[in-house]
Design a protein around this motif. Structure first.
Motif, mmCIF file in Angstrom:
data_model
loop_
_atom_site.group_PDB
_atom_site.id
_atom_site.type_symbol
_atom_site.label_atom_id
_atom_site.label_comp_id
_atom_site.label_asym_id
_atom_site.label_seq_id
_atom_site.Cartn_x
_atom_site.Cartn_y
_atom_site.Cartn_z
ATOM 1 N N ALA A 84 0.832 -1.205 0.000
ATOM 2 C CA ALA A 84 0.000 0.000 0.000
ATOM 3 C C ALA A 84 0.867 1.256 0.000
ATOM 4 N N SER A 85 1.916 1.234 0.810
ATOM 5 C CA SER A 85 2.816 2.398 0.868
ATOM 6 C C SER A 85 3.548 2.589 -0.453
ATOM 7 N N ALA A 86 4.015 1.489 -1.043
ATOM 8 C CA ALA A 86 4.738 1.580 -2.308
ATOM 9 C C ALA A 86 3.848 2.123 -3.417
ATOM 10 N N LEU A 87 2.571 1.776 -3.385
ATOM 11 C CA LEU A 87 1.627 2.225 -4.410
ATOM 12 C C LEU A 87 0.950 3.544 -4.047
ATOM 13 N N GLU A 88 1.255 4.045 -2.852
ATOM 14 C CA GLU A 88 0.710 5.320 -2.361
ATOM 15 C C GLU A 88 -0.814 5.297 -2.317
ATOM 16 N N VAL A 89 -1.353 4.217 -1.718
ATOM 17 C CA VAL A 89 -2.800 4.108 -1.511
ATOM 18 C C VAL A 89 -3.062 3.832 -0.036
ATOM 19 N N ASP A 90 -4.276 4.125 0.410
ATOM 20 C CA ASP A 90 -4.647 3.919 1.808
ATOM 21 C C ASP A 90 -4.982 2.454 2.070
ATOM 22 N N MET A 91 -4.906 2.086 3.348
ATOM 23 C CA MET A 91 -5.365 0.783 3.804
ATOM 24 C C MET A 91 -6.804 0.935 4.297
ATOM 25 N N LEU A 92 -7.710 0.105 3.746
ATOM 26 C CA LEU A 92 -9.127 0.198 4.086
ATOM 27 C C LEU A 92 -9.670 -1.171 4.473
ATOM 28 N N PHE A 93 -10.720 -1.180 5.270
ATOM 29 C CA PHE A 93 -11.380 -2.425 5.641
ATOM 30 C C PHE A 93 -12.120 -2.960 4.414
ATOM 31 N N ASN A 94 -11.789 -4.183 4.007
ATOM 32 C CA ASN A 94 -12.350 -4.780 2.799
ATOM 33 C C ASN A 94 -13.498 -5.712 3.195
ATOM 34 N N THR A 95 -14.714 -5.346 2.826
ATOM 35 C CA THR A 95 -15.885 -6.114 3.255
ATOM 36 C C THR A 95 -15.934 -7.493 2.616
ATOM 37 N N GLU A 96 -15.428 -7.626 1.385
ATOM 38 C CA GLU A 96 -15.424 -8.936 0.740
ATOM 39 C C GLU A 96 -14.501 -9.905 1.481
#
Length: 295
Positions: A84-96
């Protein structure tokens, strides 16, 4: 163009010699069997900064990245957070993912207790369900646990028996049968040192063929095996990746720089004919239409 792959093996236990790295060989065999080139392998520690740096480095070199290890619920399983850090995206709770974990928890209970909505995740499972915002769950085989994909990165487990199943399914997904290359294996009864000049000459005359030489010291009859593989484009089979083609400044399309299947067959068969012609008489024991070094 055909996609090339990089593999990142993650784990302090590998670097410390506590556990042998079986997954590199498994991945290489699975990818090669489906015609997908593995062109880079790295082994890094469980340190988040190290993982991030290697992912970013791989992103500049290959089209697809596969990671192995560091995906459990414990404190040292930091692979997913690092991606996530390398791709510069947030960590989110994944309902699936959360629903999958609930179903797994309830599968061992009595039928009258199987209310997935009533099942509460543990802290460890909440961590496992917290994924990069770009994450997708990919089901390559029915009724199997999915593979986590984040853009061009596929995140696989580190346990060898689980990794093997996932990488075989992923290799099949990535493969392009139309781009599979022609290969030959020439088994010789003479030592490698005695054919160096012949090999060097054949390599020089056939730059569009990848030629390997492997000595065998313990086999009673086989002393050397020479492998031949047609390159998909001039300069090396690894350079047929989408990244390489996108960076070319020639203005040529992918179709105009890649060899056709007929051209690849012609290149490798010409090199094979030259090799057999130049080798010592009766030194060739057999010629196989593969490059498997296992006997």
């Amino acid at each position: 163009s055909q996609r090339n792959v990089g593999l990142i093996i993650i784990g302090d236990e590998i670097l410390k010699g506590l556990t042998p790295d079986a997954n590199t060989n498994t991945a290489a065999m699975a990818l090669r069997a489906t015609g997908v080139p593995l062109t880079r392998v790295a082994v890094v520690s469980d340190d988040q900064d190290d993982i991030i740096k290697e992912i970013q480095r791989m992103q500049d070199e290959v089209d697809v990245v596969i990671t192995s290890g560091g995906v459990g619920p414990t404190h040292d399983d930091v692979t997913i957070k690092s991606i996530a850090s390398a791709l510069e995206v947030d960590m989110l709770f994944n309902t699936e993912m959360a629903q999958l974990l609930k179903e797994k928890m309830s599968s061992g209970k009595r039928d009258d207790d199987n209310d997935d909505d009533a099942v509460e995740l543990t802290d460890a499972q909440v961590k496992m369900a917290t994924l990069p915002a770009c994450a997708k769950l990919r089901y390559f085989k029915k009724d199997e646990w999915p593979v986590l994909q984040c853009k061009n990165i596929f995140i696989l487990p580190g346990v060898p028996q689980f990794f093997a199943k996932k990488v075989e399914a992923l290799a099949s997904h990535l493969s392009n049968q139309l781009e599979r290359r022609t290969t030959y294996k020439v088994v010789l009864s003479v030592d490698e040192n005695s054919i160096v000049s012949v090999l060097n000459s054949v390599v020089e005359r056939h730059p569009n063929v990848s030629i390997g030489s492997y000595p065998f010291v313990s086999h009673p009859d086989y002393k050397t095996v020479v492998t031949m593989e047609s390159r998909t484009m001039e300069g090396g089979y690894a350079r047929n990746s989408g990244i390489f083609l996108d960076r070319r400044n020639s203005g040529l399309s992918s179709e105009s720089v890649l060899f056709s299947r007929d051209q690849m067959d012609m290149h490798v068969e010409a090199a094979l004919a030259d090799l057999i012609h130049d080798l010592p008489t009766e030194s060739v024991l057999r010629v196989d239409n593969n490059d498997d070094l296992r006997f």
